[in-house]
Design an enzyme around this catalytic site. Structure first.
Site, PDB file in Angstrom:
ATOM      1  N   PRO A   2      35.244  64.147 -23.558  1.00  0.00           N
ATOM      2  CA  PRO A   2      34.077  64.729 -24.189  1.00  0.00           C
ATOM      3  C   PRO A   2      33.135  63.692 -24.754  1.00  0.00           C
ATOM      4  CG  PRO A   2      36.044  64.985 -25.557  1.00  0.00           C
ATOM      5  CD  PRO A   2      36.307  63.947 -24.549  1.00  0.00           C
ATOM      6  N   GLU A   3      31.881  63.851 -24.436  1.00  0.00           N
ATOM      7  CA  GLU A   3      30.826  63.143 -25.142  1.00  0.00           C
ATOM      8  C   GLU A   3      30.253  64.159 -26.125  1.00  0.00           C
ATOM      9  OE1 GLU A   3      28.275  60.848 -22.501  1.00  0.00           O
ATOM     10  OE2 GLU A   3      29.801  60.913 -20.942  1.00  0.00           O
TER      11      GLU A   3
END
Length: 277
Positions: A2-3
């Site tokens: 995840p960003e």
DNA sequence: AAGCCTACCTGTTGGC
DNA sequence: TGCCAACAGGTAGGCT
């Protein structure tokens, strides 16, 4: 995994399912994450009500009246809703049983690579912003103070490439490997340009591109390249809209030339050699 | 101080 | 089919 967009999508999905609900049970199945999970975590959380679900950088912050739980998902961490009695899966490290209108549900934290974290910040330790993991963070891309002038100022006399500068998160947080390549493409900036020698005008375009790309990614549920999914299993769709990331050899969206992959700081970068200078 | 590099982990994929 | 190297969304910490 995840960003910033993926964490924000998870936050938005989770907030209505958690806020004002109580933690009925909490189990540490395996404490081995980037930092060990406090074995006393269940004693802090069981019986408590969730007051807030927020985000800072790539941290999900779950607020209680006695402290805040900081969750980080590293490269491969995920949350997953399951029945309270459902069998654990490999790499489920932590779980919470949450009361819901139609009976309780268990929320698992699953992280195969164990680069993630679950950290407890007691209220007694002072303001959350002073937590060691949060205190040194740069500003958010959606902060009113984030703009081209900010990137320009922070990049003066920096001799690293602009791609590495973005990934270092020293000026703005949340832009990871996918969205760094995407933002540079949309701003027309070559990823190997030195951060300190880019004009103010080009940083204006870059700041705008970062916001546009991140907003769009949030809108469509993030990027599900390999294993990212929101807690209910929902997949993101942004991977279908990337213009360069993961597209080595494919024609550029603008000029049709093949997209090039290179390695910067041990991470893949994708760009168009004609459209980015 | 800035920049470079390694380390932390496991799983998947592609080439031979 | 099996083996092995390369690679994967992050980031702290140690060394110039």
């Amino acid at each position: 995994m995840p960003e910033l967009p993926e964490v924000e999508v998870v936050r938005r999905a989770l907030a209505p399912q958690l806020i004002r609900r109580h933690v009925i049970d909490c189990e540490v199945h395996s404490p081995r994450l980037r930092w060990p999970i406090d074995p006393l975590l269940p004693t802090y959380l069981v019986g408590r009500q969730v007051l807030a679900v927020e985000r800072r950088s790539k941290y999900l912050l779950v607020g209680f009246d006695n402290g805040t739980l900081l969750l980080h998902f590293g490269m491969a961490g995920k949350l997953r809703w399951a029945a309270p009695c459902a069998a654990r899966e490999p790499h489920d490290h932590l779980s919470f049983v949450i009361d819901q209108p139609e009976g309780s549900l268990r929320l698992y934290l699953n992280d195969p690579r164990r680069f993630g974290a679950a950290l407890w910040h007691p209220l007694a330790h002072g303001p959350l912003e002073q937590h060691p993991r949060l205190s040194g963070l740069a500003i958010e891309p959606f902060d009113a103070r984030f703009d081209g002038a900010h990137l320009f100022r922070d990049s003066r006399r920096r001799s690293v490439s602009v791609k590495s500068f973005l990934l270092s998160a020293q000026s703005v947080v949340g832009v990871g490997n996918i969205y760094a390549s995407e933002s540079l493409f949309r701003a027309g900036i070559h990823p190997e340009r030195l951060a300190g020698s880019i004009s103010r005008a080009r940083y204006d375009r870059l700041a705008l591109a970062i916001r546009t790309v991140l907003s769009r990614a949030i809108e469509v549920g993030g990027s599900s390249l390999r294993d990212y999914a929101a807690p209910g299993g929902e997949l993101g769709a942004f991977q279908a809209e990337t213009r360069v990331y993961g597209r080595e050899g494919q024609p550029c969206w603008i000029c049709g030339r093949p997209i090039v992959r290179l390695v910067q700081g041990q991470r893949s970068t994708f760009y168009c050699p004609k459209c980015q200078s």
